[in-house]
Design a protein around this motif. Sequence first.
Motif, PDB file in Angstrom:
ATOM      1  N   UNK A   1      15.029  -4.142 -33.310  1.00 49.74           N
ATOM      2  CA  UNK A   1      14.395  -5.005 -32.790  1.00 49.74           C
ATOM      3  C   UNK A   1      12.500  -4.490 -32.550  1.00 49.74           C
ATOM      4  N   UNK A   2      12.730  -3.296 -32.133  1.00 48.10           N
ATOM      5  CA  UNK A   2      11.419  -2.423 -32.006  1.00 48.10           C
ATOM      6  C   UNK A   2      10.740  -2.197 -33.175  1.00 48.10           C
ATOM      7  N   UNK A   3      11.616  -1.952 -34.120  1.00 50.29           N
ATOM      8  CA  UNK A   3      11.175  -1.387 -35.676  1.00 50.29           C
ATOM      9  C   UNK A   3      10.638  -2.851 -36.214  1.00 50.29           C
ATOM     10  N   UNK A   4      11.221  -3.857 -36.048  1.00 52.93           N
ATOM     11  CA  UNK A   4      10.742  -5.273 -36.708  1.00 52.93           C
ATOM     12  C   UNK A   4       9.489  -5.734 -36.077  1.00 52.93           C
ATOM     13  N   UNK A   5       9.729  -5.851 -34.717  1.00 53.89           N
ATOM     14  CA  UNK A   5       8.528  -6.384 -34.094  1.00 53.89           C
ATOM     15  C   UNK A   5       7.142  -5.399 -34.446  1.00 53.89           C
TER      16      UNK A   5
ATOM     17  N   UNK B   1       3.631  -7.339 -30.599  1.00 55.67           N
ATOM     18  CA  UNK B   1       3.436  -5.937 -30.052  1.00 55.67           C
ATOM     19  C   UNK B   1       3.828  -5.908 -28.623  1.00 55.67           C
ATOM     20  N   UNK B   2       3.763  -7.222 -28.006  1.00 55.17           N
ATOM     21  CA  UNK B   2       4.530  -7.275 -26.493  1.00 55.17           C
ATOM     22  C   UNK B   2       6.219  -7.391 -27.063  1.00 55.17           C
ATOM     23  N   UNK B   3       6.661  -7.921 -28.047  1.00 56.63           N
ATOM     24  CA  UNK B   3       8.267  -7.939 -28.118  1.00 56.63           C
ATOM     25  C   UNK B   3       8.451  -6.432 -28.695  1.00 56.63           C
ATOM     26  N   UNK B   4       7.651  -5.852 -29.391  1.00 55.95           N
ATOM     27  CA  UNK B   4       7.926  -4.446 -29.631  1.00 55.95           C
ATOM     28  C   UNK B   4       8.096  -3.606 -28.476  1.00 55.95           C
ATOM     29  N   UNK B   5       7.143  -3.756 -27.431  1.00 56.01           N
ATOM     30  CA  UNK B   5       7.295  -3.166 -26.232  1.00 56.01           C
ATOM     31  C   UNK B   5       8.432  -3.313 -25.319  1.00 56.01           C
ATOM     32  N   UNK B   6       8.609  -4.663 -25.432  1.00 53.86           N
ATOM     33  CA  UNK B   6       9.711  -4.851 -24.422  1.00 53.86           C
ATOM     34  C   UNK B   6      10.901  -4.434 -25.115  1.00 53.86           C
ATOM     35  N   UNK B   7      11.116  -4.606 -26.385  1.00 56.57           N
ATOM     36  CA  UNK B   7      12.556  -4.013 -27.054  1.00 56.57           C
ATOM     37  C   UNK B   7      12.645  -2.598 -26.815  1.00 56.57           C
ATOM     38  N   UNK B   8      11.351  -1.803 -27.004  1.00 51.07           N
ATOM     39  CA  UNK B   8      11.531  -0.568 -26.925  1.00 51.07           C
ATOM     40  C   UNK B   8      11.934  -0.030 -25.470  1.00 51.07           C
ATOM     41  N   UNK B   9      11.519  -0.759 -24.419  1.00 59.30           N
ATOM     42  CA  UNK B   9      11.630  -0.238 -22.997  1.00 59.30           C
ATOM     43  C   UNK B   9      13.274  -0.830 -22.822  1.00 59.30           C
ATOM     44  N   UNK B  10      13.910  -1.265 -23.461  1.00 62.64           N
ATOM     45  CA  UNK B  10      15.218  -1.697 -23.244  1.00 62.64           C
ATOM     46  C   UNK B  10      16.063  -0.355 -24.080  1.00 62.64           C
ATOM     47  N   UNK B  11      15.653   0.319 -24.787  1.00 61.39           N
ATOM     48  CA  UNK B  11      16.347   1.431 -25.421  1.00 61.39           C
ATOM     49  C   UNK B  11      16.799   2.362 -24.319  1.00 61.39           C
TER      50      UNK B  11
ATOM     51  N   UNK C   1      19.216   4.803 -25.396  1.00 68.41           N
ATOM     52  CA  UNK C   1      19.297   5.900 -26.365  1.00 68.41           C
ATOM     53  C   UNK C   1      18.219   6.613 -26.547  1.00 68.41           C
ATOM     54  N   UNK C   2      18.261   8.073 -26.234  1.00 64.59           N
ATOM     55  CA  UNK C   2      16.920   8.920 -26.206  1.00 64.59           C
ATOM     56  C   UNK C   2      16.250   9.184 -27.790  1.00 64.59           C
ATOM     57  N   UNK C   3      17.256   9.402 -28.601  1.00 62.50           N
ATOM     58  CA  UNK C   3      16.833   9.468 -29.965  1.00 62.50           C
ATOM     59  C   UNK C   3      16.347   8.256 -30.664  1.00 62.50           C
ATOM     60  N   UNK C   4      16.757   7.195 -30.210  1.00 63.97           N
ATOM     61  CA  UNK C   4      16.308   5.792 -30.834  1.00 63.97           C
ATOM     62  C   UNK C   4      14.768   5.515 -30.176  1.00 63.97           C
ATOM     63  N   UNK C   5      14.659   6.097 -28.814  1.00 59.56           N
ATOM     64  CA  UNK C   5      13.666   5.819 -28.289  1.00 59.56           C
ATOM     65  C   UNK C   5      12.285   6.634 -28.753  1.00 59.56           C
ATOM     66  N   UNK C   6      12.884   7.946 -28.872  1.00 60.99           N
ATOM     67  CA  UNK C   6      11.975   8.842 -29.597  1.00 60.99           C
ATOM     68  C   UNK C   6      11.665   8.572 -31.044  1.00 60.99           C
ATOM     69  N   UNK C   7      12.361   7.942 -31.847  1.00 63.21           N
ATOM     70  CA  UNK C   7      12.225   7.850 -33.212  1.00 63.21           C
ATOM     71  C   UNK C   7      11.386   6.651 -33.169  1.00 63.21           C
ATOM     72  N   UNK C   8      11.382   5.729 -32.401  1.00 59.02           N
ATOM     73  CA  UNK C   8      10.460   4.452 -32.623  1.00 59.02           C
ATOM     74  C   UNK C   8       9.137   4.391 -31.743  1.00 59.02           C
ATOM     75  N   UNK C   9       9.121   5.311 -30.842  1.00 59.83           N
ATOM     76  CA  UNK C   9       8.106   5.370 -29.882  1.00 59.83           C
ATOM     77  C   UNK C   9       6.726   5.735 -30.369  1.00 59.83           C
ATOM     78  N   UNK C  10       6.792   6.540 -31.393  1.00 61.15           N
ATOM     79  CA  UNK C  10       5.399   7.098 -31.860  1.00 61.15           C
ATOM     80  C   UNK C  10       4.660   5.892 -32.688  1.00 61.15           C
TER      81      UNK C  10
END
Length: 89
Positions: free
Chosen positions: A8-12, A34-44, A46-55
Amino acid sequence: MAGDFELATQLWTRAATTRMTRQAADAPAVHAAAAGALYCWTQLKDRNAALGTGPDLVRLLRSLPSLDARHLQLTQQRLQFLHREPSHH
């Protein structure tokens, strides 16, 4: 996408980036994506998933001129924390 916050973070993030090719960076649809992406990212959790999509999320947030600066700051702080946190593998 139900429950798949990484996807969801990637798609948003992609949706917001794509919308910026046709709309102003401060357009409501861009900010909504952007708000959708941010919300989904804050729900992650999994550390690696957050690190992978965060940048990509940080790049997106930096490109939004009317964004509340606290959103970008909190995102960057979480990424810094995740980079320092030892991996639990």
